[in-house]
Design a protein around this motif. Structure first.
Motif, short mmCIF file in Angstrom:
data_model
loop_
_atom_site.label_atom_id
_atom_site.label_comp_id
_atom_site.label_asym_id
_atom_site.label_seq_id
_atom_site.Cartn_x
_atom_site.Cartn_y
_atom_site.Cartn_z
N SER A 164 5.71 -18.30 0.12
CA SER A 164 5.25 -16.92 0.13
C SER A 164 6.16 -16.06 1.00
N GLY A 165 6.16 -14.79 0.71
CA GLY A 165 6.95 -13.83 1.47
C GLY A 165 6.53 -12.45 1.04
N SER A 166 7.40 -11.44 1.20
CA SER A 166 7.12 -10.09 0.70
C SER A 166 7.99 -9.06 1.38
N ASN A 167 8.17 -7.93 0.71
CA ASN A 167 8.70 -6.71 1.29
C ASN A 167 7.64 -5.62 1.18
N ALA A 168 7.61 -4.71 2.15
CA ALA A 168 6.71 -3.57 2.08
C ALA A 168 7.32 -2.40 2.83
N GLY A 229 -3.07 4.13 -0.68
CA GLY A 229 -2.71 2.82 -1.21
C GLY A 229 -2.29 1.88 -0.10
N TRP A 230 -2.29 0.60 -0.41
CA TRP A 230 -1.90 -0.40 0.59
C TRP A 230 -1.27 -1.61 -0.09
N THR A 231 -0.53 -2.35 0.69
CA THR A 231 0.03 -3.60 0.24
C THR A 231 0.06 -4.57 1.41
N TYR A 232 0.47 -5.81 1.14
CA TYR A 232 0.51 -6.84 2.18
C TYR A 232 1.87 -7.52 2.20
N MET A 340 -5.34 -12.98 7.57
CA MET A 340 -3.94 -12.77 7.95
C MET A 340 -3.37 -11.65 7.10
N PHE A 341 -2.07 -11.45 7.11
CA PHE A 341 -1.26 -10.50 6.36
C PHE A 341 -1.06 -9.18 7.11
N THR A 342 0.18 -8.74 7.10
CA THR A 342 0.51 -7.38 7.50
C THR A 342 -0.02 -6.43 6.44
N VAL A 343 -0.63 -5.34 6.88
CA VAL A 343 -1.09 -4.28 5.97
C VAL A 343 -0.15 -3.09 6.10
N ASN A 406 8.25 -3.94 6.50
CA ASN A 406 8.05 -5.32 6.90
C ASN A 406 8.58 -6.23 5.82
N ALA A 407 9.35 -7.21 6.24
CA ALA A 407 9.91 -8.20 5.32
C ALA A 407 9.66 -9.59 5.88
N ASN A 408 8.41 -9.78 6.33
CA ASN A 408 7.96 -11.03 6.95
C ASN A 408 8.56 -11.24 8.33
N ASP A 409 9.09 -10.17 8.93
CA ASP A 409 9.51 -10.23 10.31
C ASP A 409 8.33 -9.86 11.21
#
Length: 683
Positions: A164-168, A229-232, A340-343, A406-409
């Motif tokens: 798992s990962g992500s960009n926001a 709106g929101w993402t994680y 968990m998760f950055t919002v 945020n890019a999982n940092d």
């Protein structure tokens, strides 16, 4: 009575009816007369799009997958049952509010109604899971959120990679070319099983929300409405601990006394190839810390996981979807039901927010590194029982920079100038680092003072390799000084390389091969430094060694592909279902914002298995402007035209427009499903 109409209304449609409008990308738009109907229709929609997968996932969440489908699922069942998922799901159902109990019942009823009406469209192999109960939904939620994302067997063993990962991004009006806040949602997950995203719109009298959720979840997890709106992203949240227990006299030592284990004797049933079943015992032992997951000699390892007493995440998501402003949104967030998760958040009023969300244990001492190891379990001094409240968590609202990423940092690098000081938080809250993908993310935002919607989409698709920018000049110089003829030829290829991982990029394969021959972060002369987060690490600590690695990499590339300057897309391929296309994008650790994870194949090529999944770019104008993509399509059913139908758009680095109004949807209508007033099925 249920009436199915394709392409137009019919006499059976009532003004108060609930319906699903399916667009030409297989996205269901649920228009419901009330919330309960919305949940039921959404259950129906998920079965139409993902019925076989959904039932298989629910079977695994019951801890009965080996009973249904055989030996391959035995480890999964052991994990689920050892973690107590099915029993806890039943308790969680009783703890839901009466309204939300009815919503879960409706969602399950929609699943069962579809299966009853369309048994021919469901794989015979998974029909054994029917009927679905509300507890199955909660068990699936637990298995995915708590026992896959927060912790899973691979993570306990320290071998998990690319799960798992992500960009926001959140961009304020001050940084937006059009003067509107913008949001970029870009989760990175595997393209299979419980990690698949499902895109949908849900409209009822109290909500009009568009976004995506993981298959089997009854509400949208990443979403936007007319106001916000929101993402994680997966954050550097430590939500579990492994405690080492000292065994003695059939129990374990705790504060100088022997404590007895709580023991449960279970029986696993395993389907055999001939259709019969064998039984296998499973003894689950629990300490005060949590269940025992391993034992060797006189020691055992017990697992403690956050949030197992917090059953309200689904209702929290529902209330986040109904929020109309930042204050209402934060009121829902403050419950901290999501483990968990950055919002990342943006709204029409122009506010942007980054929250390091999670149930963070209050620990007496120790830093992040300490709590990432095995913890002594023989003392109450290491046993946490409470969580930090909302106001303790790292949070940034409306920074002076006008942007958040945020890019999982860790949260400390969400914007520059930095708005959070790690010294103001417990040392165990989050580590300090900024990897290359996050640096690429921040660099694109920092270098553009006025970002248009079109530019945000363009940046989202950036395949530029931050690690290449950081090191390739040093590698070239070293190769020309210390290298043999092959190394000098490799240097010429790297010098001509565009520093990207486009399908036509020549040199990216060679550089990526070189990274496999050196050791990170030891290769750098200057390590990452908190006071220079965007420019470190840099330099080669040993240029001659780096050149030897380049010679080795060049030899392997030439032998495997016949040339040093082979095209990236000839080696790295996008595949889903029957589609095979030249690839672009690359691995996280190369610092590529457009993340694609590739797995090696026997012929020396690499095939996509995950990375960029659901993407949404949203501008909070009036009306809202939004574009999305679900990389692998919005269905996994074998005969669906939407199984993989968006991969070609993904390969072309394109998003599709979002259709939210009835007029737009009807202009791109593929199918209409109408539920008449008497459709509701009681449990």
């Amino acid at each position: 009575m249920i009436v199915l109409l394709v392409g137009g209304y019919g006499k059976a449609l009532l003004p108060t009816a609930t319906e699903i409008l399916w667009d030409t990308y297989g996205v269901p738009h649920v228009f419901a007369r009330d919330a309960r109907d919305a949940f039921q229709a959404f259950g129906w929609a998920q079965m139409q799009s993902h019925g076989d997968l959904l039932l298989r996932l629910y079977g695994q969440a019951r801890g009965r997958a080996a009973e249904y489908w055989g030996e391959d699922y035995l480890d999964s069942d052991r994990w689920v049952l050892t973690m107590g998922v099915p029993d806890r799901a039943r308790r969680w159902y009783q703890l839901q509010s009466p309204a939300f109990q009815s919503y879960l019942e409706a969602f399950a009823a929609g699943i069962n109604a579809y299966a009853q009406e369309h048994p021919d469209l469901i794989d015979d192999d998974v029909e054994v899971v029917l009927p679905v109960k509300p507890e199955d939904v909660l068990a699936h939620l637990q298995r995915v959120l708590y026992f896959t994302f927060v912790v899973n067997p691979a993570r306990v063993r320290g071998v998990e990679k690319h799960a798992s990962g992500s960009n926001a991004w959140a961009i304020a009006p001050s940084r937006s070319a059009n003067g509107h806040a913008m949001l970029l949602a870009n989760p990175h997950l595997l393209w299979s099983e419980q990690f698949l995203w499902y895109e949908a719109q849900i409209q009822a009298p109290e909500v009009d929300i568009y976004g995506a959720t993981l298959v089997g979840f009854p509400g949208l997890a990443i979403a936007f409405n007319n106001h916000l709106g929101w993402t994680y992203t997966v954050n550097t949240h430590d939500g579990w601990d492994a405690y080492e227990l000292q065994l003695q006299d059939g129990g374990y030592l705790f504060d100088g006394k022997v404590q007895a284990f709580e023991t449960e004797n279970l029986t696993l049933r395993v389907k055999q190839p001939d259709g019969s079943a064998r039984s296998q015992p499973l003894v689950v032992r629990r300490s005060i810390h949590g269940p025992v997951i391993s034992q060797q000699d006189n020691k055992a390892l017990a697992l403690r996981v956050v949030g197992l007493d917090q059953p309200g995440v689904l209702e929290q998501w529902w209330d986040m979807a109904r929020a109309k402003n930042l204050a209402q949104f934060e009121t829902a967030l403050q419950r901290l039901q999501l483990p968990m998760f950055t919002v990342m958040y943006a709204d029409r009023a122009g506010h942007i927010m980054h929250l390091f969300n999670g149930q963070v244990p209050i620990r007496r001492a120790g830093d992040y590194k300490y709590w990432s190891g095995v913890i002594p379990g023989d003392t109450s001094k290491t046993l946490w029982t409470k969580y930090h409240p909302y106001h303790d968590l790292p949070r940034v609202i409306d920074p002076a920079s006008g942007w958040l990423q945020n890019a999982n940092d860790p949260p400390w690098t969400t914007t520059f100038p930095q708005a959070l000081d790690p010294a103001n938080f417990p040392a165990y809250m989050a580590p300090q680092f900024m990897h290359f993908r996050a640096q690429r993310s921040a660099r694109m935002l920092e270098e553009d003072p006025q970002i248009s919607f079109e530019e945000m989409v363009q940046y989202k698709h950036s395949t530029r390799m931050e690690l290449g920018d950081r090191l390739v000049a040093d590698v070239i110089a070293a190769a020309r000084q210390y290298g043999n003829e092959l190394a000098r030829q490799a240097a010429d290829v790297l010098e001509a390389w565009d520093r990207q991982t486009e399908a036509d990029s020549r040199g990216a394969v060679l550089f990526a091969a070189w990274t496999q021959e050196v050791k990170f972060p030891e290769v750098f002369a200057t390590p990452w430094q908190a006071d220079s987060p965007l420019t470190t690490p840099h330099g080669l600590v040993n240029p001659q060694s780096a050149v030897k690695a380049l010679e080795t990499a060049a030899g392997k590339v030439r032998q495997a592909y016949g040339a040093l300057n082979v095209r990236w897309g000839d080696v790295f391929r996008l595949e889903y279902g029957k589609q095979k296309l030249p690839g672009n994008g690359g691995f996280d650790d190369l610092g590529v914002f457009r993340t694609v994870w590739f797995a090696p194949q026997k012929d020396g090529t690499f095939t996509s298995i995950g990375g960029d999944s659901y993407v949404a770019a949203i501008e909070f104008s009036n009306p809202i402007r939004a574009m999305t993509l679900n990389s692998y399509g919005n269905s996994t059913q074998p005969n669906s035209r939407h199984n993989g139908d968006q991969l070609s758009l993904f390969a072309q680095k394109q998003l599709r427009p979002v259709w939210r109004s009835r007029q737009e949807i009807q202009a791109h209508l593929e199918e209409r499903k109408v539920f008449t007033a008497g459709v509701r099925t009681q449990r």
